[in-house]
Enzyme design. Structure first.
Site, PDB file in Angstrom:
ATOM      1  CG  HIS A 287      -1.886   0.952   1.467  1.00 14.34           C
ATOM      2  ND1 HIS A 287      -1.617   2.250   1.816  1.00 14.34           N
ATOM      3  CD2 HIS A 287      -3.236   0.867   1.362  1.00 14.34           C
ATOM      4  CE1 HIS A 287      -2.757   2.919   1.919  1.00 14.34           C
ATOM      5  NE2 HIS A 287      -3.751   2.105   1.641  1.00 14.34           N
TER       6      HIS A 287
ATOM      7  CG  ASP B 176       0.651  -2.278   6.023  1.00 15.54           C
ATOM      8  OD1 ASP B 176      -0.288  -2.380   6.844  1.00 15.54           O
ATOM      9  OD2 ASP B 176       0.524  -1.701   4.920  1.00 15.54           O
TER      10      ASP B 176
ATOM     11  CE  LYS C 268      -7.163  -0.101   6.380  1.00 14.75           C
ATOM     12  NZ  LYS C 268      -7.960   0.573   5.353  1.00 14.75           N
TER      13      LYS C 268
ATOM     14  CB  CYS D 270      -3.853   3.452  -1.289  1.00 12.05           C
ATOM     15  SG  CYS D 270      -5.066   4.720  -0.984  1.00 12.05           S
TER      16      CYS D 270
END
Lengths: 152, 415
Positions: free
Chosen positions: B122, B199, B225, B365
């Site tokens: 991302h 990540d 999220k 993204c």
């Protein structure tokens, strides 16, 4: 489940026609003006090239792009209204169209002048798509601004 | 017993209609919906014990501090961190990664050094490292993706030279759903003396994650999220790493002693939480963690594997549609990116929205991945969560058939 008819305001036949068969496809080899527009939100892209005649009027137009139906159809429609116009007249056209997209209404004279472009009015009901509709037009504006920088 | 119907009742938004039809929310990789318990935790804080934390001797301040620190402890337990002190509250994954980039990396990555990321990142785990590499004169190298959309670890030993200072990789791709072999990559990074940052924005919400088993040095994820509110995220880091890092932002809360000339820093993790933190959202994230823990992350993962398998079967019925992502469900999260050559993702999303179906269209993204690796201008993406059902996937497939008919008819009208 049935698709609501609202959608037909957005995707009018004339718009889908321009999307499937864009006019003035292909870039000019040696353009006087060139502009590239990119909408990072959905990855829409438009490259616009213009050739001028001796009087400074737009003589030739060529464009290439990829992206959603609204961005590509709108750019294609725009190319159909440029030949024979001065750069000032082309800018006037962009101003008119932007004004409409930002909430204005077409006058009867403008409707006559703009013809098929009037079909893009339906986009206004889908605010998120206005940026798509404007991509080709802002690209033209940028191309004219860049041209003036080097030619004035 | 995992009871989706019962779970759905906990999410007030799932009752709403969009354009007169029930919402089918399939944009969970962008943000998840919130259960009532999370919304309630947020309003409880503001209605009952709103006060600033870590200062003030009054009852409200003590209650707020306890709740804030309890949320930190809940997050630590959730990812099996050794201690709550490994948890720094930030705004989101992007801020967590930037914190590491602007503190640890600035001090430890210099000329001739190497940072390794993957092709699947991302922007939030790519752009900060581009900056660090450029500023420090380091090189940024890419771990490739296989043709099957998995992480290619075959040349790890060549890629991870002794000059490598950091390996930053996604745990689960937000475009492809690919789950990467993090433990293997972390071990390889450590063999050359590099640190590893994960990540985990897409993994922590959807599967059991154990930072000690993975042995990563940093992990970043976002509250919103994983059923939590927006504006709260987490940086996990090993204690010895946090201790040697300089502060990111300087000011109140993060100091121990201040004179007109100088200041000393508070203990970790408070050293990294300058200013009044996002107290309410941190507490609500704690409630989200409680909700997920009560369901059990193994059950959540199992539910999503089943849904994804079902979605892949149904997508296979659509000849006009190409999907991207690993076919092996054991290395795939609940994300299906897809593409139709004749119909732009934005147009697909528009028609589906009219049917109440929320998906994402665009580059997610991850522009280099979508444009240079998948070689498409954009994709449409459906992403699932613990409250989604097979019936919703059926609605998506029906919707896509309508999209095909709609644009097909519109085209044939003129033919």
């Amino acid at each position: 489940m049935q698709l609501p008819s609202e959608l037909d305001d957005l995707y009018q036949d004339i718009i889908l026609d321009h999307y499937r068969s864009p006019r003035h496809q292909g870039l000019l080899d040696d353009p006087d003006l060139r502009g590239e527009g990119f909408n990072p939100f959905c990855g829409d892209q438009v490259v616009l090239t213009l050739g001028l005649d001796e009087a400074g009027r737009i003589a030739e137009v060529g464009f290439e792009g990829q992206g959603c139906s609204i961005s590509q159809a709108s750019a294609s429609m725009l190319t159909g209204h440029l030949e024979g116009k001065t750069l000032e007249e082309a800018e006037g056209l962009v101003r008119t169209f932007k004004g409409i997209m930002q909430g204005g209404e077409f006058t009867p004279e403008q409707e006559d002048e703009l013809g098929d472009i009037v079909a893009l009015q339906g986009v206004k009901r889908f605010p998120i798509r206005i940026k798509c509709a404007l991509l080709g037009w802002t690209t033209l504006q940028d191309a004219i601004a860049a041209y003036r920088k080097t030619h004035d | 017993m995992y009871d989706v119907a019962k779970i759905r009742k906990d999410f007030p938004i799932l009752d709403r209609e969009v354009h007169g039809v029930p919402l089918v929310y399939l944009d969970n990789a962008a943000t998840s919906q919130k259960p009532r318990a999370v919304i309630q935790a947020l309003s409880d804080y503001y209605e009952r014990y709103n006060a600033n934390v870590h200062r003030g001797a009054h009852t409200l301040a003590i209650e707020a501090t306890d709740a804030y620190e309890e949320a930190r402890a809940k997050v630590a337990r959730f990812i099996n961190a050794p201690s709550p002190e490994n948890i720094v509250f930030v705004r989101n994954t992007t801020e967590a990664i930037n914190l590491v980039a602007h503190t640890w990396a600035v001090a430890n990555v210099g000329a001739g050094d190497r940072i390794v990321v993957t092709e699947m990142e991302h922007h939030s785990n790519l752009v900060p490292w581009q900056h660090v590499a450029r500023m420090g004169g380091a090189e940024l190298k890419l771990m490739a993706m296989t043709s099957g959309y998995e992480l290619d670890t075959s040349d790890l030993d060549e890629l991870l030279t002794p000059a490598t200072k950091l390996v930053a990789l996604t745990h689960m791709s937000n475009v492809l759903g690919t789950i990467t072999p993090v433990a293997e990559v972390v071990a390889a990074a450590h063999r050359v003396g590099a640190l590893a940052l994960v990540d985990a924005a897409q993994s922590v919400p959807h599967m059991p994650v154990d930072v000690q088993a993975l042995d990563c040095d940093f992990m970043a994820f976002s509250g919103h999220k994983m059923l939590g509110p927006t504006g709260i995220g987490v940086l996990y880091a090993k204690e010895e790493v946090l201790e040697q890092m300089d502060p990111f932002l300087r000011g109140g809360e993060m100091v121990l002693e201040v004179t007109y000339e100088d200041a000393t820093w508070n203990q970790v993790p408070l050293k990294f939480e300058a200013g009044t933190p996002n107290i309410g959202d941190a507490i609500a994230l704690g409630a989200a963690v409680d909700y997920l823990s009560a369901l059990g992350m193994d059950s959540v993962r199992e539910h999503e594997v089943a849904l994804t398998g079902y979605a892949m079967e149904r997508f296979a019925e659509l000849e006009e549609v190409t999907t991207f992502g690993p076919s092996d469900l054991s290395v795939r999260g609940g994300v299906v990116s897809f593409y139709m050559s004749e119909i732009h993702p934005h147009d697909i999303g528009q028609v589906l929205d009219q049917l109440g179906i929320a998906i994402r269209a665009g580059h997610h993204c991850a522009m280099p991945l979508v444009r240079s690796r998948l070689n498409v201008p954009a994709t449409a993406r459906a992403s699932f969560y613990l409250y989604n059902t097979e019936a919703e996937i059926d609605a998506l497939i029906d919707g896509l058939n309508q999209v095909l008919r709609y644009f097909g008819d519109a085209a044939s009208k003129r033919a």
